[in-house]
Design an enzyme around this catalytic site. Structure first.
Site, mmCIF file in Angstrom:
data_model
loop_
_atom_site.group_PDB
_atom_site.id
_atom_site.type_symbol
_atom_site.label_atom_id
_atom_site.label_comp_id
_atom_site.label_asym_id
_atom_site.label_seq_id
_atom_site.Cartn_x
_atom_site.Cartn_y
_atom_site.Cartn_z
ATOM 1 N N CYS A 175 28.847 42.923 39.106
ATOM 2 C CA CYS A 175 28.368 41.717 39.790
ATOM 3 C C CYS A 175 28.908 40.438 39.136
ATOM 4 O O CYS A 175 29.065 39.414 39.813
ATOM 5 C CB CYS A 175 26.840 41.684 39.791
ATOM 6 N N CYS A 189 31.600 46.618 43.851
ATOM 7 C CA CYS A 189 30.245 46.977 44.266
ATOM 8 C C CYS A 189 30.143 48.506 44.336
ATOM 9 O O CYS A 189 29.864 49.092 45.371
ATOM 10 C CB CYS A 189 29.934 46.341 45.626
ATOM 11 N N CYS A 193 31.879 39.286 41.034
ATOM 12 C CA CYS A 193 31.822 39.443 42.493
ATOM 13 C C CYS A 193 31.822 38.085 43.193
ATOM 14 O O CYS A 193 31.052 37.189 42.843
ATOM 15 C CB CYS A 193 30.551 40.205 42.862
ATOM 16 N N CYS A 241 23.931 37.175 46.911
ATOM 17 C CA CYS A 241 23.555 38.591 46.998
ATOM 18 C C CYS A 241 22.068 38.771 46.644
ATOM 19 O O CYS A 241 21.651 38.489 45.524
ATOM 20 C CB CYS A 241 24.426 39.410 46.054
ATOM 21 N N GLU A 281 43.376 56.799 57.591
ATOM 22 C CA GLU A 281 41.975 56.499 57.956
ATOM 23 C C GLU A 281 41.170 57.786 58.112
ATOM 24 O O GLU A 281 40.015 57.850 57.683
ATOM 25 C CB GLU A 281 41.915 55.697 59.257
HETATM 26 S S1 SF4 Z 1 26.737 40.799 43.521
HETATM 27 FE FE1 SF4 Z 1 25.928 42.073 45.169
HETATM 28 S S2 SF4 Z 1 27.672 42.492 46.503
HETATM 29 FE FE2 SF4 Z 1 28.487 41.764 44.550
HETATM 30 S S3 SF4 Z 1 28.886 43.610 43.329
HETATM 31 FE FE3 SF4 Z 1 26.820 42.906 42.830
HETATM 32 S S4 SF4 Z 1 25.499 44.035 44.201
HETATM 33 FE FE4 SF4 Z 1 27.555 44.160 45.042
#
Ligand code: SF4
Length: 382
Positions: A218, A211, A221, A227, A50
């Site tokens: 995206c 991200c 994601c 988002c 960490e």
């Molecule tokens: S959808 Fe939003 S949270 Fe997901 S990778 Fe794209 S910018 Fe990031």
């Protein structure tokens, strides 16, 4: 809504998270399996990882962590090590005060759980205890405790700030709204607290693999549907940045001073500051209108009380820190007179060039040492 977001994130992470022992060995049981929620992990390796991860990415940290664990396999080994060998193992990671604080914390921890550090339940398990140790902030403490003990504590590092800033399309730099960002991160943990370890790891993995700062993925994601930055087609505008400051530039004259025995003079910096406790070749800032040879002569007189003859240039090294850019102009020097005194350092030493590898030097000095060894026709010590 946080419940849905937490479930979606965990589902994604079960399939695509970075869960190989080769990538995050500190997150696995001694049998090499990812821990179930009720299983405790050894906080020692997690704490080291960490702190290393505060400044750099997982792939960079991994070999440093492995070498560190070979050198100091237990809390007691670290606590009992001398500071020079601790700094030497940290060499290359930068921010050397973190290594010194790790060392100090190891001694405090050992005193606290002297009975048996291998007994995991004896390690401190509350946020306040960890926050009281040198160099441990709230996110690092949350990371250690959620990873080791599955404690329901949130994290907020750079990756997490970026993901949350995009998710919310937050219009201000995250550092100005820390309380709000903590609230968001905590809401995620509160949604499924019994999976805190996995949720924090998933959040970090999402930030590191999908991200990403540039070209976020995206399309795969788990949070795409909710988002705000994705909806506006502007993920890369977030997190909003502070207006850039101009970074000062300085030229540093450095003297590689050799005596009649072929030894080279090095000094150890005071413990305060960015590179505290590291060794270096002496030198200092060039004054306006000053020739670099005059800078070196003046600095060595002021800081070491010696007179030297400045000879040929060995190398020029450019090095950028986050707050300043430096150009080191390095000259070989011949020692003329004066017993070296540590007037602006902890100590000074004459050493054989072959011994330079035994001392922790800041990254910028690596190329200076290589240039010196090349100049002297000796094999590299690094
Ligand atoms: S959808 Fe939003 S949270 Fe997901 S990778 Fe794209 S910018 Fe990031």
């Amino acid at each position: 809504m946080p419940e849905t977001a937490a479930s979606l994130l965990l589902d994604w992470w079960q399939r695509f998270g970075r869960r190989e022992p080769a990538l995050k060995p500190w997150m696995f049981t001694p049998e090499g399996v990812w821990p179930l929620p009720e299983v405790l992990l050894d906080p020692y390796g997690i704490w080291i990882a960490e702190v290393m991860l505060q400044q750099t990415q997982l792939q960079v940290v991994l070999p440093y962590w492995q070498r560190w664990m070979q050198a100091f396999p237990t809390l007691a080994a670290l606590a009992e090590a001398d500071e020079q060998s601790v700094l030497l193992r940290w060499q290359g990671l930068g921010y050397y005060s973190r290594a010194r604080r790790l060392h100090a914390t190891a001694r405090l921890l050992l005193a606290l759980i002297d009975a048996d550090p291998a007994e995991l339940a004896l390690w401190p398990q509350d946020l306040d205890s960890w926050l009281a140790f040198p160099g441990i902030g709230r996110s690092t403490a949350g990371g250690i405790l959620s990873s080791a003990f599955n404690s329901p504590l949130a994290i907020l590092d750079g990756n997490v700030r970026r993901v949350l800033a995009r998710l919310m399309a937050h219009p201000r730099p995250p550092m100005r709204d820390q309380v709000l960002f903590w609230t968001w991160s905590e809401a995620l943990i509160a949604a499924i607290p019994q999976r805190s370890r996995d949720l924090n790891q998933a959040l970090m993995d999402l930030g590191a693999t999908l991200c990403t700062p540039r070209n976020p993925s995206c399309h795969c994601c788990p949070w795409q549907a909710s988002c705000a930055a994705y909806a506006a087609s502007t993920p890369e505008l977030y997190p909003v940045k502070e207006a850039p400051r101009s970074i000062p530039f300085q030229v540093i004259g450095v003297g590689v001073v050799l005596n009649g025995e072929g030894e080279v003079l090095i000094d150890q910096r005071l413990n305060e500051g960015l590179l505290g406790g590291m060794w270096e070749f002496p030198g200092g800032k060039q004054e306006p209108g000053e020739a670099i040879a005059d800078t070196i002569r003046r600095e060595l007189r002021e800081e070491l009380a010696i007179d030297v003859e400045v000879e040929q240039e060995l190398i020029t090294v450019e090095h950028a820190y986050s707050h300043k850019k430096l150009r080191f102009v390095v000259h070989r020097c011949r020692w003329l007179s004066g017993e070296p005194q540590p007037l602006a350092s902890q100590q000074v030493r004459w050493v054989k060039p072959e011994e330079l590898g035994n001392f922790p030097f800041p990254a910028a000095n690596g190329r200076m040492i290589a240039a010196l060894m090349d100049h002297l026709g000796l094999p590299s010590t690094l």
